[in-house]
Design a protein around this motif. Structure first.
Motif, PDB file in Angstrom:
ATOM      1  N   ASP A 174      -1.009  10.365  -4.548  1.00 56.06           N
ATOM      2  CA  ASP A 174      -1.289  10.182  -5.968  1.00 56.06           C
ATOM      3  C   ASP A 174      -2.636  10.719  -6.422  1.00 56.06           C
ATOM      4  O   ASP A 174      -3.001  10.575  -7.577  1.00 56.06           O
ATOM      5  N   GLU A 175      -3.376  11.374  -5.537  1.00 58.18           N
ATOM      6  CA  GLU A 175      -4.654  11.980  -5.910  1.00 58.18           C
ATOM      7  C   GLU A 175      -4.363  13.247  -6.708  1.00 58.18           C
ATOM      8  O   GLU A 175      -3.687  14.148  -6.235  1.00 58.18           O
ATOM      9  N   ARG A 231       0.833  -1.212   0.000  1.00 60.76           N
ATOM     10  CA  ARG A 231       0.000   0.000   0.000  1.00 60.76           C
ATOM     11  C   ARG A 231       0.860   1.252   0.000  1.00 60.76           C
ATOM     12  O   ARG A 231       2.013   1.223   0.376  1.00 60.76           O
ATOM     13  N   PRO A 233      -2.764   7.062  -0.412  1.00 58.80           N
ATOM     14  CA  PRO A 233      -3.454   7.498  -1.628  1.00 58.80           C
ATOM     15  C   PRO A 233      -3.393   9.005  -1.856  1.00 58.80           C
ATOM     16  O   PRO A 233      -3.506   9.462  -2.991  1.00 58.80           O
TER      17      PRO A 233
END
Length: 143
Positions: free
Chosen positions: A118-119, A112, A115
């Protein structure tokens, strides 16, 4: 890194030779020092070969996140020289490089990654708006 033969490399090919020597070590690290970010972005937008700029963008995306890379490229598009604005466009395309847990130590052992790194939807929207605003209008000639 194989930098021992740099003196034997013709001047016109030195930057490319250096990039070849450092790319793998850059990709193999989970984190890069902060001072690497700006030079990687500058190298990406200044490289005259649109397909080669990926060699600078990809390690930056892995280490610093797609969002940060795309934000830097958006800044070049907004405030850079004409050459930097032109160079930011192929670099933007390269920033969409797929990220795979098995190819980068930038992922946690469980495969993982945060996130938020990379948004980029909002940055993509700003990129598109900036391109539309900066487009040359029909009939407009530059002097």
């Amino acid at each position: 890194m194989d930098l021992a033969h740099m003196a034997d490399v013709p001047e016109a090919r030195r930057a490319r030779h250096l990039a070849h020597a450092v790319r793998r070590p850059l990709l193999e690290r989970a984190h890069l020092p902060e001072e690497f970010f700006a030079p990687l972005m500058a190298a990406a937008v200044h490289d005259p070969d649109p397909s080669f700029c990926r060699w600078f963008v990809e390690p930056a995306v892995h280490a610093f996140g797609r969002r940060r890379v795309m934000t830097a490229l958006l800044d070049y598009l907004r405030t850079g020289t004409h050459a930097e604005q032109a160079g930011a466009q192929p670099a933007w395309y390269c920033a969409h490089v797929p990220l795979y847990a098995d190819r980068s130590p930038a992922y946690a052992p469980d495969g993982r990654r945060d996130p938020a790194l990379d948004e980029f939807r909002d940055v993509r929207d700003e990129w598109q708006e900036t391109l539309q605003r900066s487009a040359v209008q029909p009939g407009h000639t530059e002097t």
